[in-house]
Design a protein around this motif. Sequence first.
Motif, PDB file in Angstrom:
ATOM      1  N   MET A  28       7.975-104.686 -37.857  1.00 50.09           N
ATOM      2  CA  MET A  28       8.753-105.923 -37.917  1.00 50.09           C
ATOM      3  C   MET A  28       9.900-105.916 -36.907  1.00 50.09           C
ATOM      4  N   GLY A  29       9.957-106.965 -36.112  1.00 54.62           N
ATOM      5  CA  GLY A  29      11.059-107.115 -35.168  1.00 54.62           C
ATOM      6  C   GLY A  29      10.908-106.313 -33.890  1.00 54.62           C
ATOM      7  N   LEU A  30       9.778-105.634 -33.707  1.00 50.47           N
ATOM      8  CA  LEU A  30       9.601-104.819 -32.498  1.00 50.47           C
ATOM      9  C   LEU A  30       9.007-105.644 -31.350  1.00 50.47           C
ATOM     10  N   ALA A  31       9.387-105.268 -30.144  1.00 55.27           N
ATOM     11  CA  ALA A  31       8.764-105.856 -28.958  1.00 55.27           C
ATOM     12  C   ALA A  31       7.322-105.364 -28.868  1.00 55.27           C
ATOM     13  N   PRO A  32       6.433-106.188 -28.293  1.00 48.58           N
ATOM     14  CA  PRO A  32       5.013-105.833 -28.238  1.00 48.58           C
ATOM     15  C   PRO A  32       4.753-104.439 -27.659  1.00 48.58           C
ATOM     16  N   ALA A 129      11.641 -93.360 -33.077  1.00 48.44           N
ATOM     17  CA  ALA A 129      12.715 -94.233 -33.555  1.00 48.44           C
ATOM     18  C   ALA A 129      13.995 -94.011 -32.757  1.00 48.44           C
ATOM     19  N   ALA A 130      14.210 -92.764 -32.314  1.00 48.27           N
ATOM     20  CA  ALA A 130      15.419 -92.461 -31.552  1.00 48.27           C
ATOM     21  C   ALA A 130      15.448 -93.234 -30.244  1.00 48.27           C
ATOM     22  N   SER A 131      14.272 -93.618 -29.741  1.00 49.90           N
ATOM     23  CA  SER A 131      14.245 -94.311 -28.457  1.00 49.90           C
ATOM     24  C   SER A 131      13.984 -95.811 -28.611  1.00 49.90           C
ATOM     25  N   ILE A 132      13.824 -96.280 -29.846  1.00 46.80           N
ATOM     26  CA  ILE A 132      13.614 -97.717 -30.072  1.00 46.80           C
ATOM     27  C   ILE A 132      14.600 -98.189 -31.135  1.00 46.80           C
ATOM     28  N   PRO A 133      15.755 -98.690 -30.710  1.00 48.74           N
ATOM     29  CA  PRO A 133      16.795 -99.064 -31.687  1.00 48.74           C
ATOM     30  C   PRO A 133      16.297-100.004 -32.770  1.00 48.74           C
ATOM     31  N   SER A 134      15.462-100.953 -32.421  1.00 47.84           N
ATOM     32  CA  SER A 134      15.038-101.898 -33.454  1.00 47.84           C
ATOM     33  C   SER A 134      14.116-101.236 -34.469  1.00 47.84           C
ATOM     34  N   LEU A 135      13.417-100.203 -34.039  1.00 47.90           N
ATOM     35  CA  LEU A 135      12.581 -99.455 -34.990  1.00 47.90           C
ATOM     36  C   LEU A 135      13.471 -98.628 -35.921  1.00 47.90           C
ATOM     37  N   GLN A 136      14.481 -98.029 -35.342  1.00 47.91           N
ATOM     38  CA  GLN A 136      15.426 -97.278 -36.164  1.00 47.91           C
ATOM     39  C   GLN A 136      16.078 -98.201 -37.185  1.00 47.91           C
TER      40      GLN A 136
ATOM     41  N   GLU B 126      25.366 -96.910 -36.373  1.00 49.31           N
ATOM     42  CA  GLU B 126      23.966 -96.985 -35.967  1.00 49.31           C
ATOM     43  C   GLU B 126      23.815 -96.706 -34.458  1.00 49.31           C
ATOM     44  N   GLU B 127      24.752 -97.250 -33.692  1.00 50.24           N
ATOM     45  CA  GLU B 127      24.714 -96.979 -32.249  1.00 50.24           C
ATOM     46  C   GLU B 127      24.881 -95.489 -31.975  1.00 50.24           C
ATOM     47  N   LEU B 128      25.806 -94.906 -32.703  1.00 47.52           N
ATOM     48  CA  LEU B 128      26.076 -93.482 -32.506  1.00 47.52           C
ATOM     49  C   LEU B 128      24.860 -92.646 -32.891  1.00 47.52           C
ATOM     50  N   ALA B 129      24.254 -92.998 -34.026  1.00 46.38           N
ATOM     51  CA  ALA B 129      23.110 -92.226 -34.518  1.00 46.38           C
ATOM     52  C   ALA B 129      21.959 -92.260 -33.521  1.00 46.38           C
ATOM     53  N   ALA B 130      21.839 -93.379 -32.802  1.00 48.99           N
ATOM     54  CA  ALA B 130      20.755 -93.496 -31.836  1.00 48.99           C
ATOM     55  C   ALA B 130      20.896 -92.459 -30.724  1.00 48.99           C
ATOM     56  N   SER B 131      22.127 -92.006 -30.501  1.00 53.47           N
ATOM     57  CA  SER B 131      22.323 -91.048 -29.407  1.00 53.47           C
ATOM     58  C   SER B 131      22.543 -89.626 -29.910  1.00 53.47           C
ATOM     59  N   ILE B 132      22.507 -89.436 -31.218  1.00 56.59           N
ATOM     60  CA  ILE B 132      22.670 -88.080 -31.767  1.00 56.59           C
ATOM     61  C   ILE B 132      21.534 -87.821 -32.755  1.00 56.59           C
ATOM     62  N   PRO B 133      20.438 -87.241 -32.285  1.00 56.06           N
ATOM     63  CA  PRO B 133      19.264 -87.062 -33.153  1.00 56.06           C
ATOM     64  C   PRO B 133      19.583 -86.371 -34.478  1.00 56.06           C
ATOM     65  N   SER B 134      20.463 -85.386 -34.449  1.00 55.03           N
ATOM     66  CA  SER B 134      20.709 -84.689 -35.715  1.00 55.03           C
ATOM     67  C   SER B 134      21.488 -85.567 -36.686  1.00 55.03           C
TER      68      SER B 134
END
Lengths: 252, 252
Positions: A28-32, A129-136, B126-134
Amino acid sequence: MTQRKVISFDTIRVACKNCSLSQLCLPMGLAPEDVERLDSIIKRSRPLHRGDHLFRGGERFRSLYVVKTGSVKTYAPSEEGGEQVLGFHLPGEIIGLDAIDKSCHACSAKVLETSAICEVPFQRFEELAASIPSLQHQMYRLLSKEIGQDADMLLLLGKKNAEERLAAFLTSMSSRLSKRGLSPTDFYLSMSRHEIGSYLGLAVETVSRLFTRFQEDGLLRVDRKHVEVLNLTALEMMAGAPPSSAHKQRSN
Amino acid sequence: MTQRKVISFDTIRVACKNCSLSQLCLPMGLAPEDVERLDSIIKRSRPLHRGDHLFRGGERFRSLYVVKTGSVKTYAPSEEGGEQVLGFHLPGEIIGLDAIDKSCHACSAKVLETSAICEVPFQRFEELAASIPSLQHQMYRLLSKEIGQDADMLLLLGKKNAEERLAAFLTSMSSRLSKRGLSPTDFYLSMSRHEIGSYLGLAVETVSRLFTRFQEDGLLRVDRKHVEVLNLTALEMMAGAPPSSAHKQRSN
DNA sequence: AACTCAAGTTGACATGCATCAAGCGTCAAT
DNA sequence: ATTGACGCTTGATGCATGTCAACTTGAGTT
């Protein structure tokens, strides 16, 4: 037994981008292009049959599971064969979220009817998920939603009487099925009365008597697992605000 | 009223890296420089007093809250003044996780005694978590843990009798306090009997009678909110496996 | 101290639902 | 068809716990 048992291989292998559930599910909400990346880590196995386990309590946690078709129950097995049913899971719902913490499943998951399941290897998912903010973000939402639903369930078990519990169960099924494009007023329950009772904290006999009563009162037409809801709003009333001017046990 | 009410400003302002709770809390497993980054987004307000709200049901969700000292209850207010207590939160525990999904708080949170609270603005987090995997991983773990605890609670409300419920409550408090460096056998309960009852799905009177009975049976010494556990293992037995050879109601 | 109010305790009573027990419909295997 | 097993239903009974009510205790206020 009652419903379509035939599931074509195509239906099982359908990719996320073509899946009718994608708006309820992880994509949901992800780019193709991100849906494509997610799709590439998902494993789709042959359909499972009634009674098969996705996992059992105590097993190591490796993957989340998503129901594609069919239904699944999760339950906490207890020593003497007794079990507490923790939830029933319909297409698009994720199973195994409680196991991330300890890397070990605390409950078991068993399919209630022939079902197709998507497996999501969690470690790879986490990297993605770490590389796709909307997935996270969607993952946070799904985890949070689960917590919110558990809170609703605590309220149900802590405060509601038997009648309110069954009404809440039925209206919940109705609305969830409706979101999946099925009829909100005519459906088959894939679980037994016993499982419904365990889930709602009631004895089988109580569940059975309530089905009979609801039918007598013109709220439902019931034939074994087949339920037709004749008066949905009345059921919703019953499930929602305490009756306030009738039975008033458990207003603690 | 019973405990230390004086909290120095230094105690409140203590940074994550110097906080004794960091191993129970968000910073767990983070590298020192990442703790620093997390620390920089956290807001620390003046201490709140008994009865103050962190948020109320219906308000927009902006931040998670972490108890630093003191204790907080979350509850679902119902129309007619009644309320269902959803949880009690001790230092290091996160509040508000259920609101991520709808961006709106479904329950209310009220402090039970003078408490220091850390506020974590969620979007920045959330922004921070995206750049800190742990950090992302730790967040998943905390969300998952919450789901697992809710499942325990469903089991308690669905299957256990009054005696088992109170025993489970007391042993849970004991172990959580113990993890925070406090005595597992001698503590003050910051919540009322009424709140305990609501949480456990019991009437106040039942809770009161059980405290009396546990005391008569030599399991506890109780003086108002002060509890001394005299036989922790017996309480744990009572809370855990169903009595199996005694009262056997609710073995559904 | 006397007063007030909320919280807690205790007893008497009522009831919702679990438990026990028996019977019935349905399905699968023979 | 017959059998057996299982899930479901229905009735009878009992108990754990809710409800109602009265009293006690402690803390804060005047």
